[in-house]
Design a protein around this motif. Sequence first.
Motif, short mmCIF file in Angstrom:
data_model
loop_
_atom_site.label_atom_id
_atom_site.label_comp_id
_atom_site.label_asym_id
_atom_site.label_seq_id
_atom_site.Cartn_x
_atom_site.Cartn_y
_atom_site.Cartn_z
N THR A 47 0.61 -1.10 0.02
CA THR A 47 -0.07 0.03 -0.26
C THR A 47 0.80 1.22 -0.10
O THR A 47 0.30 2.38 -0.28
CB THR A 47 -0.97 0.01 1.17
N ASN A 95 1.43 2.06 -6.75
CA ASN A 95 0.52 2.12 -5.69
C ASN A 95 -0.70 3.52 -5.91
O ASN A 95 -1.67 3.30 -5.29
CB ASN A 95 1.10 2.37 -4.29
N LYS A 102 -4.22 -0.79 -4.32
CA LYS A 102 -4.41 -2.16 -4.09
C LYS A 102 -6.10 -2.19 -3.73
O LYS A 102 -6.54 -1.42 -3.25
CB LYS A 102 -3.76 -2.32 -2.53
#
Length: 114
Positions: A33, A65, A70
């Motif tokens: 993340t 990211n 995610k």
Amino acid sequence: RTRESAQAAITQMAAAMGTLGSLIVFPEGTRSTDGEIGPFRSGLFHLSRARPDVELIPVYLQNLNRILPKGELLPVPMLSRVIFGPPLAAIASEDKDVFLARARQALLELKATT
């Protein structure tokens, strides 16, 4: 995850590549993340043993990211950079932990160029 299901996944990935296919693998087992490169799981090692004929190309995706957070399905339009490293040669006598450390280091070196 059972050992049998992990072996089946490696077999399926090796077969899916065929002779002309490519496969994108996140060797950490998931995406972080925060954009940091986590420890590599053993799947990449086992895939390299199942398909020693394929080149393993380390690829660093800058801002991944943020572009594809995610859990999201659609990418966010944003500037990014893709950096390809030299192929990693599989060494038949190489220990799993040594191989994974070498593969991770290759990715860390690509990240350092950004």
